[in-house]
Motif scaffolding. Structure first.
Motif, short mmCIF file in Angstrom:
data_model
loop_
_atom_site.label_atom_id
_atom_site.label_comp_id
_atom_site.label_asym_id
_atom_site.label_seq_id
_atom_site.Cartn_x
_atom_site.Cartn_y
_atom_site.Cartn_z
N LYS A 200 3.84 -1.58 7.79
CA LYS A 200 4.18 -1.04 8.65
C LYS A 200 3.52 0.63 8.52
CE LYS A 200 7.92 0.48 12.11
NZ LYS A 200 8.77 0.50 12.40
N GLN A 201 4.65 1.08 7.52
CA GLN A 201 4.08 2.31 6.80
C GLN A 201 2.87 2.18 6.28
OE1 GLN A 201 5.65 5.04 6.88
NE2 GLN A 201 7.84 4.13 7.91
N ALA A 202 2.00 1.70 5.67
CA ALA A 202 0.71 1.67 5.60
C ALA A 202 0.30 1.74 6.45
CB ALA A 202 0.45 0.56 4.68
N LYS A 203 0.16 0.82 7.68
CA LYS A 203 -0.36 0.49 9.30
C LYS A 203 -0.29 2.14 9.90
CE LYS A 203 -1.12 -1.40 12.83
NZ LYS A 203 -0.89 -3.20 13.68
N LEU A 212 0.85 4.58 -0.74
CA LEU A 212 2.04 5.14 -0.69
C LEU A 212 3.06 6.06 -1.40
CD1 LEU A 212 3.29 1.83 2.05
CD2 LEU A 212 2.24 4.48 3.03
N ARG A 213 3.76 6.93 -1.26
CA ARG A 213 4.60 7.96 -1.52
C ARG A 213 5.60 8.04 -1.03
NH1 ARG A 213 2.96 13.57 -4.31
NH2 ARG A 213 2.97 13.70 -1.84
N VAL A 216 12.10 10.41 -0.64
CA VAL A 216 12.93 9.60 -1.06
C VAL A 216 14.85 10.52 -0.24
CG1 VAL A 216 14.87 8.84 -2.54
CG2 VAL A 216 12.66 8.73 -2.76
N ASP A 217 14.20 11.95 0.15
CA ASP A 217 15.78 12.74 1.20
C ASP A 217 15.21 11.68 2.22
OD1 ASP A 217 13.26 13.59 0.98
OD2 ASP A 217 14.04 15.48 1.82
N GLU A 218 14.31 11.18 2.63
CA GLU A 218 14.08 11.43 4.49
C GLU A 218 13.69 9.67 4.07
OE1 GLU A 218 11.52 13.76 6.13
OE2 GLU A 218 12.29 15.02 4.95
N TRP A 219 13.60 8.80 2.94
CA TRP A 219 13.13 7.97 3.26
C TRP A 219 11.62 7.50 4.46
CZ3 TRP A 219 13.45 5.49 -1.43
CH2 TRP A 219 12.55 4.28 -1.31
N VAL A 220 11.29 8.51 4.01
CA VAL A 220 9.84 7.77 5.19
C VAL A 220 8.36 7.56 3.65
CG1 VAL A 220 10.70 8.96 7.27
CG2 VAL A 220 9.98 10.46 5.37
N TYR A 221 7.23 7.85 4.36
CA TYR A 221 6.86 7.16 3.53
C TYR A 221 5.27 8.52 3.69
CZ TYR A 221 8.46 3.59 1.09
OH TYR A 221 9.23 2.82 0.27
N GLU A 222 4.63 9.03 2.87
CA GLU A 222 3.25 9.74 2.97
C GLU A 222 2.25 9.16 1.97
OE1 GLU A 222 4.66 13.85 1.96
OE2 GLU A 222 4.78 13.12 0.02
N ILE A 223 1.50 9.56 2.16
CA ILE A 223 0.21 9.18 1.26
C ILE A 223 0.70 9.57 -0.35
CG2 ILE A 223 -2.88 8.86 0.56
CD1 ILE A 223 -2.86 8.53 4.39
N GLU A 224 -0.07 9.51 -1.46
CA GLU A 224 0.30 9.76 -2.42
C GLU A 224 -0.85 10.56 -2.71
OE1 GLU A 224 0.83 8.60 -7.24
OE2 GLU A 224 0.83 7.35 -5.57
N LEU A 225 -1.37 11.47 -3.22
CA LEU A 225 -3.06 11.92 -3.08
C LEU A 225 -3.39 11.87 -4.59
CD1 LEU A 225 -2.26 15.20 -1.25
CD2 LEU A 225 -3.17 13.63 -0.56
#
Length: 225
Positions: A200-203, A212-213, A216-225
């Motif tokens: 879901k996060q990748a989509k 994905l990265r 953790v503090d918010e347990w959401v994902y962002e794109i790893e650069l």
């Protein structure tokens, strides 16, 4: 894990014979799989024998480096003991990844003996924690972790985060550890749920899962650069 510098250096070389853990051209996909997990272990072992992790001199902890200490470290190795600190989730995933390496790579015969020695030591330590609860965690030392998972690193860090979160309240029991490790077993509800989260996060971010990265503090994902 503690030992003399020579032992850690030999372990690092042995890991390198199982896989090219120092490969600077490792792809994101490889780094997210069992290859990334075993490379993480190799990285920690290398820094341990360099004295960058845990270190004692004549059985006393070394906290600060100096020129004199560095000279002793190079000239009087027998007086030093080096070590690394790994969480139980990390250790269990490392062992599963090491076995997975043997399935894909021709490794020296002595590797099997060392892996078995690690396994026996881990069994003994876990049983010392709780003989009654040990059967709950035992499967994750003997094949329950799906090491062929292409996103094994994400699963390891997810479980490790939950383990550390529990440890802020009290000592984590083996029963609690086993409940968290269920996420690593293929086909469980926890496995399917977390895999769905990654997809879901990748989509949402329009990127491959391995990029994905976790924040953790918010347990959401962002794109790893």
């Amino acid at each position: 894990m503690w030992g003399d510098r020579r032992s850690f250096h030999e372990l690092h070389e042995l890991l390198g014979e199982c896989w090219d853990c120092e490969n600077a051209d490792m792809s994101r996909a490889e780094g997210c799989s069992y290859i990334g997990v075993i490379s993480y272990f190799s990285y920690e072992v290398r820094h341990a024998f360099m004295g960058d992790r845990l270190l004692t001199l004549d059985d006393k902890p070394v906290k600060d480096w100096s020129d004199e200490m560095f000279q002793l470290f190079e000239k009087e190795m027998e007086r030093f003991e080096v070590g690394i600190e790994l969480t139980w989730p990390h250790m269990l995933f490392i062992m599963a990844s090491w076995w997975e390496c043997l399935r894909h790579q021709d490794c020296p015969m002595r590797v099997l003996g060392i892996i078995r020695e690690f396994t026996v030591n881990i069994e003994q330590l876990l049983q010392q924690r709780s003989k009654t609860q040990y059967p709950k965690i035992e499967p994750y030392l003997h094949g329950a972790i799906y090491a062929a998972n292409p996103y094994l690193m994400h699963f390891m860090e997810h479980i490790n985060y939950e383990y550390l979160r529990w440890s802020t309240f009290s000592r984590v029991t083996l029963s609690t550890l086993a409940e968290e490790m269920a996420c690593a077993a293929f086909g469980t509800y926890q496995y399917e749920d977390f895999m769905a989260t990654l997809k879901k996060q990748a989509k949402k971010l329009d990127c491959p899962i391995e990029k994905l990265r976790a924040k953790v503090d918010e347990w959401v994902y962002e794109i790893e650069l």
